[in-house]
Design an enzyme around this catalytic site. Sequence first.
Site, short mmCIF file in Angstrom:
data_model
loop_
_atom_site.label_atom_id
_atom_site.label_comp_id
_atom_site.label_asym_id
_atom_site.label_seq_id
_atom_site.Cartn_x
_atom_site.Cartn_y
_atom_site.Cartn_z
N GLU A 1 -5.76 3.47 5.67
CA GLU A 1 -5.38 3.30 4.27
C GLU A 1 -6.04 4.40 3.43
O GLU A 1 -5.48 4.91 2.48
CB GLU A 1 -5.84 1.92 3.77
CG GLU A 1 -5.54 1.72 2.30
CD GLU A 1 -6.20 0.49 1.69
OE1 GLU A 1 -5.89 -0.63 2.12
OE2 GLU A 1 -7.03 0.67 0.77
N ARG B 1 0.84 -1.21 0.00
CA ARG B 1 0.00 0.00 0.00
C ARG B 1 0.87 1.27 0.00
O ARG B 1 0.53 2.28 0.59
CB ARG B 1 -0.97 0.03 1.19
CG ARG B 1 -1.96 -1.13 1.23
CD ARG B 1 -2.90 -1.09 0.04
NE ARG B 1 -3.98 -2.08 0.14
CZ ARG B 1 -3.93 -3.30 -0.39
NH1 ARG B 1 -2.86 -3.71 -1.07
NH2 ARG B 1 -4.97 -4.11 -0.27
N SER C 1 -11.01 -1.35 2.43
CA SER C 1 -10.37 -1.46 3.76
C SER C 1 -10.09 -0.06 4.27
O SER C 1 -9.43 0.74 3.58
CB SER C 1 -9.05 -2.20 3.66
OG SER C 1 -9.23 -3.50 3.17
P1 FAD Z 1 -9.20 8.11 -5.77
O1 FAD Z 1 -9.88 7.68 -4.52
O2 FAD Z 1 -9.93 8.97 -6.71
O3 FAD Z 1 -7.82 8.79 -5.37
C1 FAD Z 1 -6.98 8.24 -4.37
C2 FAD Z 1 -5.81 9.20 -4.11
O4 FAD Z 1 -4.99 9.30 -5.27
C3 FAD Z 1 -6.26 10.63 -3.80
O5 FAD Z 1 -5.35 11.16 -2.87
C4 FAD Z 1 -6.16 11.33 -5.15
O6 FAD Z 1 -5.95 12.73 -5.01
C5 FAD Z 1 -4.97 10.65 -5.77
N1 FAD Z 1 -5.06 10.53 -7.24
C6 FAD Z 1 -6.08 9.98 -7.94
N2 FAD Z 1 -5.78 9.95 -9.25
C7 FAD Z 1 -4.56 10.48 -9.39
C8 FAD Z 1 -3.69 10.71 -10.52
N3 FAD Z 1 -4.05 10.39 -11.76
N4 FAD Z 1 -2.48 11.28 -10.28
C9 FAD Z 1 -2.11 11.60 -9.03
N5 FAD Z 1 -2.88 11.41 -7.93
C10 FAD Z 1 -4.09 10.87 -8.11
N6 FAD Z 1 -7.57 -1.30 -2.89
C11 FAD Z 1 -6.71 -2.33 -3.00
O7 FAD Z 1 -5.50 -2.11 -3.08
N7 FAD Z 1 -7.14 -3.62 -3.00
C12 FAD Z 1 -8.44 -3.94 -2.93
O8 FAD Z 1 -8.79 -5.12 -2.94
C13 FAD Z 1 -9.39 -2.89 -2.82
N8 FAD Z 1 -10.71 -3.15 -2.71
C14 FAD Z 1 -11.60 -2.13 -2.60
C15 FAD Z 1 -12.96 -2.45 -2.51
C16 FAD Z 1 -13.90 -1.43 -2.42
C17 FAD Z 1 -15.37 -1.79 -2.30
C18 FAD Z 1 -13.49 -0.08 -2.43
C19 FAD Z 1 -14.50 1.03 -2.36
C20 FAD Z 1 -12.14 0.25 -2.50
C21 FAD Z 1 -11.17 -0.79 -2.59
N9 FAD Z 1 -9.80 -0.52 -2.67
C22 FAD Z 1 -8.90 -1.56 -2.80
C23 FAD Z 1 -9.30 0.87 -2.64
C24 FAD Z 1 -9.35 1.57 -4.03
O9 FAD Z 1 -10.08 0.79 -4.94
C25 FAD Z 1 -7.95 1.80 -4.59
O10 FAD Z 1 -7.18 2.57 -3.71
C26 FAD Z 1 -8.01 2.49 -5.96
O11 FAD Z 1 -6.76 2.41 -6.59
C27 FAD Z 1 -8.42 3.96 -5.84
O12 FAD Z 1 -8.65 4.46 -7.15
P2 FAD Z 1 -9.49 5.79 -7.39
O13 FAD Z 1 -9.37 6.11 -8.84
O14 FAD Z 1 -10.85 5.65 -6.88
O15 FAD Z 1 -8.65 6.81 -6.53
N1 EPU Z 2 -11.14 -11.51 9.25
C1 EPU Z 2 -11.94 -11.73 10.34
N2 EPU Z 2 -13.00 -10.90 10.52
C2 EPU Z 2 -13.27 -9.87 9.68
C3 EPU Z 2 -12.43 -9.64 8.57
C4 EPU Z 2 -11.36 -10.49 8.38
O1 EPU Z 2 -11.70 -12.65 11.14
O2 EPU Z 2 -14.24 -9.16 9.94
C5 EPU Z 2 -10.01 -12.44 9.01
C6 EPU Z 2 -10.32 -13.37 7.81
O3 EPU Z 2 -11.03 -14.50 8.23
C7 EPU Z 2 -8.93 -13.70 7.31
C8 EPU Z 2 -8.15 -12.42 7.58
O4 EPU Z 2 -8.86 -11.71 8.60
O5 EPU Z 2 -8.36 -14.73 8.06
C9 EPU Z 2 -7.95 -11.55 6.34
O6 EPU Z 2 -9.24 -11.16 5.82
P1 EPU Z 2 -9.51 -10.98 4.23
O7 EPU Z 2 -9.04 -12.19 3.51
O8 EPU Z 2 -10.91 -10.57 4.08
O9 EPU Z 2 -8.53 -9.83 3.78
P2 EPU Z 2 -8.07 -8.46 4.49
O10 EPU Z 2 -6.69 -8.68 5.04
O11 EPU Z 2 -9.11 -7.97 5.41
C10 EPU Z 2 -6.84 -7.52 2.40
C11 EPU Z 2 -6.79 -6.21 1.68
C12 EPU Z 2 -7.97 -6.08 0.73
C13 EPU Z 2 -7.90 -7.22 -0.29
C14 EPU Z 2 -7.95 -8.55 0.47
C15 EPU Z 2 -7.76 -9.73 -0.46
C16 EPU Z 2 -5.65 -4.60 3.09
C17 EPU Z 2 -5.77 -3.44 4.01
N3 EPU Z 2 -6.79 -5.10 2.63
O12 EPU Z 2 -8.00 -7.49 3.21
O13 EPU Z 2 -7.85 -4.85 0.04
O14 EPU Z 2 -8.97 -7.16 -1.19
O15 EPU Z 2 -6.86 -8.59 1.44
O16 EPU Z 2 -6.43 -9.82 -0.87
O17 EPU Z 2 -4.53 -5.03 2.79
C18 EPU Z 2 -8.41 -2.54 0.22
O18 EPU Z 2 -7.20 -2.32 0.27
O19 EPU Z 2 -9.27 -1.61 0.22
C19 EPU Z 2 -8.87 -3.92 0.17
C20 EPU Z 2 -10.16 -4.26 0.17
#
Ligand code: FAD
Ligand code: EPU
Length: 345
Positions: A328, A158, A228
């Site tokens: 995050e 991250r 997250s």
């Molecule tokens: P924004 O929220 O629009 O911007 C994020 C930051 O970057 C802001 O500070 C903004 O000013 C800056 N920024 C945006 N675009 C640019 C650019 N072109 N140049 C410079 N700066 C810029 N993240 C994960 O890593 N793994 C996951 O599994 C994951 N799952 C998610 C699930 C859900 C339901 C949600 C809502 C979010 C999840 N995220 C996850 C977080 C998110 O999807 C990522 O951080 C994504 O890359 C953000 O993209 P965005 O375009 O929406 O960025």
């Molecule tokens: N867990 C619990 N209770 C909960 C949530 C999780 O016990 O309420 C336990 C799960 O059972 C598992 C562990 O925690 O053993 C990890 O949970 P999960 O697999 O759901 O993944 P996470 O660590 O919570 C991370 C990323 C996600 C990404 C998933 C899958 C971060 C901060 N989050 O979540 O990214 O999608 O792994 O790889 O690293 C994001 O960054 O926004 C995001 C959604």
Amino acid sequence: MPNLQPFHTFHIAAQARKIIQVQTLEQLQQAWQAAQAENLPTLILGQGSNVLFLEDFNGVVIVNRLQGITHREDEDFHYLHVNAGENWHHLVQWSLTQNIRGLENLALIPGCAGSAPIQNIGAYGVEFKDLCEYVEVLDQHRIETFRLTARQCEFGYRESIFKHRYRHGYVITAVGLKLTKNWQPILKYGSLVDFNAQTVTAKQVFDEVCRIRQSKLPNPDEWGNAGSFFKNPIVSVQQFNELKKHAEHHALEIPHYPQSDGSVKLAAGWLIDRCNLKGYRIGAAAVHEKQALVLINKGNATGAEVVALARHIRQTVAAEFGVYLQSEVRFIGQNGEVNGEQVIS
Ligand code: FAD
Ligand code: EPU
């Protein structure tokens, strides 16, 4: 004042002085220069899926909609040049229709392609850095673009250089991806381990990743959220051993992921869950019932309510486990980003 609610996935009511959607680099630069001339702060947004607005933004929000994907290949690799405003999940879907494999584990991550390098998006055993060849950046003061190689982006968990040296005055305009033709599935995470590595297809991995994600992550159109809310904390092996003892005392197994430098990554969701905070609510901000690491907007939550909830979680987890969670999500105040650590301390 224009409403920011549709431009970010927490869907918190907030306004900006101006919201400008840009399709070309010229429009992007013009919008920025006009704001500079008026002495107004600017904020670049992709899909707003990693931001929390704490209050109204007293400046110009520039929404990146730079579109276009170009593809070339040689014997060994596919090369994609993807403009920053492309939707990440659409890119993943499109790549599979072209028989380009390697992005499937990163399915259904909201946001734009240009935002992917910023926090080095990751899920199900793959991170953006594993596929990145270069990131193209616009220096807004010099009006010139340059490319950083994946190594120069200083990717980490991250983390990247875009949260530090290239945070202000730079915009990511495109990313370059390099995907091997010698595709090997990445099946180390959760139910993916049940697939047979010899026979599984990229589409099957894609479908399973979508299925798992839909089963626990809230759809932002239904419940506003930013994924997250906190990062998974990384602790020393000594601290982990103490936590393990503590957990064993309560007959619990603590999920953990050993890191290459000897430290240990913990699951913040598990820590929050163990504090019985699932469903806990302050105003209209709540801890998601199916995934405690996700904070949701139950209707008309304010930024202040989400912050109060995050602070409560952080304090409760620290009191129980001695681990301080870090956000995050990026916090946006009236003049731009503010320090998340300070806001929730
Ligand atoms: P924004 O929220 O629009 O911007 C994020 C930051 O970057 C802001 O500070 C903004 O000013 C800056 N920024 C945006 N675009 C640019 C650019 N072109 N140049 C410079 N700066 C810029 N993240 C994960 O890593 N793994 C996951 O599994 C994951 N799952 C998610 C699930 C859900 C339901 C949600 C809502 C979010 C999840 N995220 C996850 C977080 C998110 O999807 C990522 O951080 C994504 O890359 C953000 O993209 P965005 O375009 O929406 O960025
Ligand atoms: N867990 C619990 N209770 C909960 C949530 C999780 O016990 O309420 C336990 C799960 O059972 C598992 C562990 O925690 O053993 C990890 O949970 P999960 O697999 O759901 O993944 P996470 O660590 O919570 C991370 C990323 C996600 C990404 C998933 C899958 C971060 C901060 N989050 O979540 O990214 O999608 O792994 O790889 O690293 C994001 O960054 O926004 C995001 C959604």
